[in-house]
Design a protein around this motif. Structure first.
Motif, short mmCIF file in Angstrom:
data_model
loop_
_atom_site.label_atom_id
_atom_site.label_comp_id
_atom_site.label_asym_id
_atom_site.label_seq_id
_atom_site.Cartn_x
_atom_site.Cartn_y
_atom_site.Cartn_z
N ASP A 203 0.80 -1.22 0.00
CA ASP A 203 0.00 0.00 0.00
C ASP A 203 0.83 1.27 0.00
N GLY A 204 2.17 1.12 -0.16
CA GLY A 204 3.03 2.29 -0.18
C GLY A 204 4.02 2.27 0.97
N GLU A 205 4.44 3.46 1.43
CA GLU A 205 5.42 3.51 2.50
C GLU A 205 5.07 4.63 3.48
N GLU A 206 5.49 4.44 4.74
CA GLU A 206 5.35 5.46 5.77
C GLU A 206 6.50 5.30 6.76
N THR A 207 6.72 6.30 7.57
CA THR A 207 7.80 6.27 8.54
C THR A 207 7.24 6.51 9.94
N VAL A 208 7.69 5.70 10.92
CA VAL A 208 7.27 5.86 12.30
C VAL A 208 8.51 6.08 13.16
N VAL A 209 8.36 6.83 14.23
CA VAL A 209 9.47 7.12 15.15
C VAL A 209 9.47 6.09 16.27
N LEU A 210 10.66 5.60 16.61
CA LEU A 210 10.80 4.69 17.74
C LEU A 210 10.79 5.52 19.02
N HIS A 211 9.60 5.85 19.47
CA HIS A 211 9.42 6.83 20.54
C HIS A 211 9.51 6.23 21.93
N LYS A 212 9.69 4.92 22.05
CA LYS A 212 9.76 4.25 23.34
C LYS A 212 11.06 3.46 23.45
N GLN A 213 11.49 3.23 24.68
CA GLN A 213 12.72 2.45 24.87
C GLN A 213 12.53 1.02 24.40
N ARG A 214 11.31 0.49 24.56
CA ARG A 214 10.99 -0.85 24.03
C ARG A 214 9.80 -0.71 23.09
N PHE A 215 10.09 -0.80 21.82
CA PHE A 215 9.09 -0.57 20.77
C PHE A 215 8.66 -1.94 20.24
N THR A 216 7.37 -2.29 20.41
CA THR A 216 6.90 -3.63 20.05
C THR A 216 6.21 -3.65 18.68
N ILE A 217 6.35 -4.79 18.02
CA ILE A 217 5.79 -4.97 16.67
C ILE A 217 5.05 -6.30 16.63
N GLY A 218 3.85 -6.30 16.06
CA GLY A 218 3.08 -7.54 15.95
C GLY A 218 1.71 -7.31 15.37
N ARG A 219 0.93 -8.39 15.33
CA ARG A 219 -0.40 -8.31 14.73
C ARG A 219 -1.45 -7.82 15.72
N HIS A 220 -1.18 -7.97 17.02
CA HIS A 220 -2.15 -7.56 18.04
C HIS A 220 -2.22 -6.04 18.13
N SER A 221 -3.41 -5.53 18.43
CA SER A 221 -3.61 -4.08 18.46
C SER A 221 -2.86 -3.40 19.59
N GLY A 222 -2.40 -4.16 20.59
CA GLY A 222 -1.68 -3.56 21.69
C GLY A 222 -0.23 -3.23 21.39
N ASN A 223 0.26 -3.59 20.21
CA ASN A 223 1.65 -3.32 19.84
C ASN A 223 1.82 -1.86 19.43
N ASP A 224 3.05 -1.36 19.57
CA ASP A 224 3.35 0.01 19.12
C ASP A 224 3.23 0.13 17.61
N LEU A 225 3.58 -0.96 16.91
CA LEU A 225 3.41 -0.99 15.45
C LEU A 225 2.60 -2.24 15.12
N LYS A 226 1.38 -2.03 14.63
CA LYS A 226 0.51 -3.14 14.29
C LYS A 226 0.60 -3.42 12.80
N LEU A 227 0.95 -4.67 12.43
CA LEU A 227 1.03 -5.10 11.04
C LEU A 227 0.09 -6.28 10.84
N THR A 228 -0.69 -6.25 9.78
CA THR A 228 -1.74 -7.25 9.59
C THR A 228 -1.36 -8.35 8.63
N SER A 229 -0.10 -8.43 8.23
CA SER A 229 0.32 -9.50 7.32
C SER A 229 0.13 -10.85 7.98
#
Length: 540
Positions: A14-40
């Motif tokens: 769908d294109g590209e975007e940039t996010v800032v790692l604004h926390k000391q522990r930045f989480t990534i995953g499919r769950h909505s509670g993550n700092d970065l939510k990815l639906t792949s």
């Protein structure tokens, strides 16, 4: 936290975007509670985390199902560096680029792309494109490739030319900087440069067309004010196994051609390096798209052939037919999805039983179409006539009226009466066998093939069958079938098998011949349709 937080560039379908790692522990995953939510689908609910430790960013996999990859290598923990790309799951269509330090804007028109992060950026972009290639049509993939190449180099126009089956370059797509597709008839481009690149497999750079020896061959291009050209080959690397070593060779599938009034970033070393990376990934994307398109076309054809086979089988009679004074059994096995052999039964006026076996010259769909047409004509003619020769003659004229060029068939039509009198016409077909207690004879009387000669004349033969006599009709796919040593089954083996099973019901006789044929041919390829029909006079 670091004075200047790092960032993640997210590149996906769908294109590209940039996010800032604004926390000391930045989480990534499919769950909505993550700092970065990815639906792949390859992303776990809690897939990974990026942790800032002593001013160093560390990527940690959090027991994900499909793994975490940094620069193509699977890892559970990795120290991140500027330009590293991260994939969550193998072959993911979403890639994350780790960007450390202050945000910088790079203008491709003025300064190009840096050799390190720029190449990674382009490679990641085209990895996503390659993954999409199998699910998009070729034109969509070509447009994505051209737009990426124009954005990268600052070119004003881009062209993709691909090799046709004759290995000649054909223009497939032309685009402008504004993502406008140029109609083929308006494209002004010389062929010398792309053909040279295609032939040599080496990129070609023209820094000023007005100063080049080639400019006379590019008058149309020069007239537009175009002076700067970059053309790179589209190479597909194929690997072959030879003994213990793995060796590769490059096959050119086309070229990527870019031009402009002003050089911009077209000729910088970093841009050319990035363009090479882009061309490699683009080649894979294009090839994937073409393979996907071909697979779709093959699936469509196979589906249509399945329908044609079902229709053809519906037009064929049931294999077994028993009457008051006869038993009949026939079968036809096409060498392809549909075939040109056919057989049919018909009740003839005067309480007689008629049957026909035909073999259309050729194979596949054209032969099947003529076989179907012939069956229709035969049914209409035989329903009203008791002369085998006259029916064949009228079918011959009917095919000629339809002007089907260079197409003909052989046929055998026989009519069996209740008193055992059997009349027939053999139109160029393999002579059927008349099997009786006194021996085996061949039925040859008739004429030439059907559908080729307007003045063809057909005769009618006749024999009187005794109770227990059998007529065996077959196509040349039986006698000309070959074993792995290229030896034909032949008439002698057929006659020997028929003689061995004389007196048995037609279904048993046909099954015995087919079993003998399969045993003889083994795993050899079937090159022709196989049709076999047996009719026994019972006088019950």
């Amino acid at each position: 936290m670091a004075a200047v937080p790092a960032r993640l560039m997210i590149i996906g379908p769908d294109g590209e975007e940039t996010v800032v790692l604004h926390k000391q522990r930045f989480t990534i995953g499919r769950h909505s509670g993550n700092d970065l939510k990815l639906t792949s689908g390859a992303v776990s609910r809690e897939h990974a985390a990026i942790v800032l430790e002593d001013d160093v960013y560390v990527l940690r996999d959090t027991a994900s199902k499909f793994g975490t990859f940094v620069n193509g290598q699977r890892t559970t923990m990795a120290t991140l560096r500027h330009g590293d790309h991260i994939e969550l799951g193998p072959g993911s269509t979403i890639t994350l680029i780790f960007l450390d330090g202050p945000s910088q804007q790079h203008d491709a028109h003025d300064s190009g792309i840096t050799a390190g992060s720029g190449v990674r950026h382009v490679a990641v972009l085209l990895q996503s494109l390659r993954a999409l290639g199998s699910g998009r049509v070729v034109d969509d993939v070509l447009a994505l490739v051209l737009d990426a190449a124009i954005d990268l180099t600052g070119a004003e126009r881009g062209f993709i030319m691909l090799a046709n089956p004759q290995n000649e370059l054909e223009m497939k797509l032309a685009r402008t900087r504004d993502k406008v597709t140029l109609p083929g008839r308006t494209v002004a481009i010389g062929r010398k440069i792309p053909e040279t690149v295609f032939a040599t497999g080496e990129r070609l750079i023209v820094r000023d067309l007005a100063d080049e020896d080639l400019h006379r061959q590019h008058d149309a291009t020069v007239a537009l004010g175009i002076r700067h050209i970059v053309c790179v080959p589209l190479h597909l690397v194929r690997f072959v196994e030879r003994a213990a070593d793995r060796r590769g060779h490059e096959a050119a599938i086309g070229v990527l051609y870019l031009d402009s009034h002003e050089p911009g970033a077209m000729h910088t070393a970093s841009t050319l390096t990035a363009l090479e990376a882009l061309s490699e990934e683009a080649t894979l994307a294009i090839e994937n798209a073409r393979l996907f398109r071909d697979a779709q076309e093959k699936a469509r054809v196979e589906h249509e052939l399945e329908i044609a086979w079902a229709i053809q089988q519906a037009l064929m009679p049931k294999p077994s037919r028993d009457g008051r004074f006869f038993q009949a059994y026939g079968t036809s096995v096409p060498c392809r999805a549909i075939g040109g052999d056919f057989f049919d039964y018909i009740d003839v006026p005067g309480n007689a039983f008629g049957f026909i076996v035909g073999d259309v010259a050729g194979k596949g769909a054209p032969a099947a179409l003529l076989a179907t047409a012939t069956l229709g004509m035969f049914g209409a003619e035989a329903d009203e006539r008791t002369s085998a020769a006259e029916v064949i003659a009228r079918v011959n004229r009917g095919i000629l009226r339809r002007a089907i060029e260079a197409t003909y068939l052989t046929a055998f039509y026989g009519i069996l009466a209740a008193d055992g009198r059997f009349v027939f016409c053999n139109a160029g077909h393999n002579p059927p066998l008349h099997v009786s207690r006194s021996g085996i004879s061949q039925l040859t009387t008739g004429g030439t093939v059907v559908g080729l000669f307007a003045d063809a004349h057909y005769e009618e033969g006749s024999v009187v069958l005794e109770p227990g006599d059998t007529v065996v009709v077959f196509s040349d796919g039986v006698t000309e079938a070959r074993n792995p040593r290229h030896v034909e089954f032949g008439d002698d083996r057929l006659i020997a098998t028929v003689s061995k099973h004389h007196g048995e019901p037609p279904q048993v006789l046909v099954a015995a011949v087919l079993a003998e044929l399969r045993a003889f041919c083994g795993d050899a390829v079937q090159y022709d349709d196989v049709t076999l029909l047996a009719v026994t006079y019972t006088n019950r």
